[in-house]
Design a protein around this motif. Sequence first.
Motif, PDB file in Angstrom:
ATOM      1  N   LEU A   1       0.917  -1.160  -0.068  1.00  0.00           N
ATOM      2  CA  LEU A   1       0.138   0.284   0.087  1.00  0.00           C
ATOM      3  C   LEU A   1       1.379   1.640  -0.413  1.00  0.00           C
ATOM      4  O   LEU A   1       0.446   2.652  -0.198  1.00  0.00           O
ATOM      5  CB  LEU A   1      -1.193  -0.440   1.205  1.00  0.00           C
ATOM      6  CG  LEU A   1      -2.223  -1.110   0.908  1.00  0.00           C
ATOM      7  CD1 LEU A   1      -3.011  -0.827   2.412  1.00  0.00           C
ATOM      8  CD2 LEU A   1      -2.984  -0.867  -0.217  1.00  0.00           C
ATOM      9  N   ARG A   2       2.618   1.251   0.089  1.00  0.00           N
ATOM     10  CA  ARG A   2       3.397   2.309   0.020  1.00  0.00           C
ATOM     11  C   ARG A   2       3.000   3.053  -1.783  1.00  0.00           C
ATOM     12  O   ARG A   2       3.524   3.589  -1.551  1.00  0.00           O
ATOM     13  CB  ARG A   2       4.823   1.833   0.541  1.00  0.00           C
ATOM     14  CG  ARG A   2       4.167   1.950   2.136  1.00  0.00           C
ATOM     15  CD  ARG A   2       5.558   1.808   2.883  1.00  0.00           C
ATOM     16  NE  ARG A   2       5.189   1.243   4.046  1.00  0.00           N
ATOM     17  CZ  ARG A   2       6.217   0.735   4.862  1.00  0.00           C
ATOM     18  NH1 ARG A   2       6.302  -0.199   4.468  1.00  0.00           N
ATOM     19  NH2 ARG A   2       5.632   0.744   6.440  1.00  0.00           N
TER      20      ARG A   2
ATOM     21  N   SER B   1      -0.531   0.763  -6.523  1.00  0.00           N
ATOM     22  CA  SER B   1      -0.992   0.279  -5.299  1.00  0.00           C
ATOM     23  C   SER B   1      -2.158   1.264  -4.997  1.00  0.00           C
ATOM     24  O   SER B   1      -3.519   0.258  -4.663  1.00  0.00           O
ATOM     25  CB  SER B   1      -0.821  -0.888  -4.618  1.00  0.00           C
ATOM     26  OG  SER B   1       0.699  -1.117  -5.156  1.00  0.00           O
ATOM     27  N   ARG B   2      -1.759   1.487  -4.173  1.00  0.00           N
ATOM     28  CA  ARG B   2      -3.089   2.475  -3.604  1.00  0.00           C
ATOM     29  C   ARG B   2      -4.396   2.976  -4.689  1.00  0.00           C
ATOM     30  O   ARG B   2      -5.370   3.065  -4.304  1.00  0.00           O
ATOM     31  CB  ARG B   2      -2.763   3.885  -3.080  1.00  0.00           C
ATOM     32  CG  ARG B   2      -1.525   3.005  -1.082  1.00  0.00           C
ATOM     33  CD  ARG B   2      -1.905   4.811  -0.922  1.00  0.00           C
ATOM     34  NE  ARG B   2      -1.056   5.673  -1.382  1.00  0.00           N
ATOM     35  CZ  ARG B   2       0.486   6.321  -1.332  1.00  0.00           C
ATOM     36  NH1 ARG B   2       1.163   5.162  -0.489  1.00  0.00           N
ATOM     37  NH2 ARG B   2       0.820   6.788  -2.727  1.00  0.00           N
ATOM     38  N   ARG B   3      -3.843   3.463  -6.084  1.00  0.00           N
ATOM     39  CA  ARG B   3      -5.206   3.954  -6.399  1.00  0.00           C
ATOM     40  C   ARG B   3      -5.712   3.318  -8.044  1.00  0.00           C
ATOM     41  O   ARG B   3      -6.725   2.632  -7.467  1.00  0.00           O
ATOM     42  CB  ARG B   3      -4.191   4.388  -8.216  1.00  0.00           C
ATOM     43  CG  ARG B   3      -3.182   6.214  -8.185  1.00  0.00           C
ATOM     44  CD  ARG B   3      -3.310   6.956  -9.049  1.00  0.00           C
ATOM     45  NE  ARG B   3      -2.732   7.741  -8.736  1.00  0.00           N
ATOM     46  CZ  ARG B   3      -0.706   7.788  -8.947  1.00  0.00           C
ATOM     47  NH1 ARG B   3      -0.054   7.117 -10.145  1.00  0.00           N
ATOM     48  NH2 ARG B   3      -0.769   9.239  -8.913  1.00  0.00           N
TER      49      ARG B   3
ATOM     50  N   VAL C   1      -8.310   2.027  -4.404  1.00  0.00           N
ATOM     51  CA  VAL C   1      -9.629   2.618  -4.117  1.00  0.00           C
ATOM     52  C   VAL C   1     -10.714   2.407  -5.383  1.00  0.00           C
ATOM     53  O   VAL C   1     -11.310   3.139  -5.526  1.00  0.00           O
ATOM     54  CB  VAL C   1      -8.686   4.642  -4.528  1.00  0.00           C
ATOM     55  CG1 VAL C   1      -9.660   5.302  -4.394  1.00  0.00           C
ATOM     56  CG2 VAL C   1      -8.350   4.548  -3.408  1.00  0.00           C
TER      57      VAL C   1
END
Length: 64
Positions: A5-6, A10-12, A15
């Motif tokens: 998640l850093r 990956s965060r995009r 979400v």
Amino acid sequence: MNELLRQPLSRRILVTAAIGSLADWTLFAALVAVVAGLTGGSVFAVALVTGARILPSVLLGPLV
């Protein structure tokens, strides 16, 4: 998981998946409300919508 998640990409993706899932459930709830309204408040509205969404997979699944 924290290391994954850093990463900004990956965060995009996470979400985007969460928003897509929320949109899918919202569409399902809207379809159930419409079917319940059309059928006079039938308690089987969820079953009808689920059946209608599964039917194409059942029919076209063997062709894959």
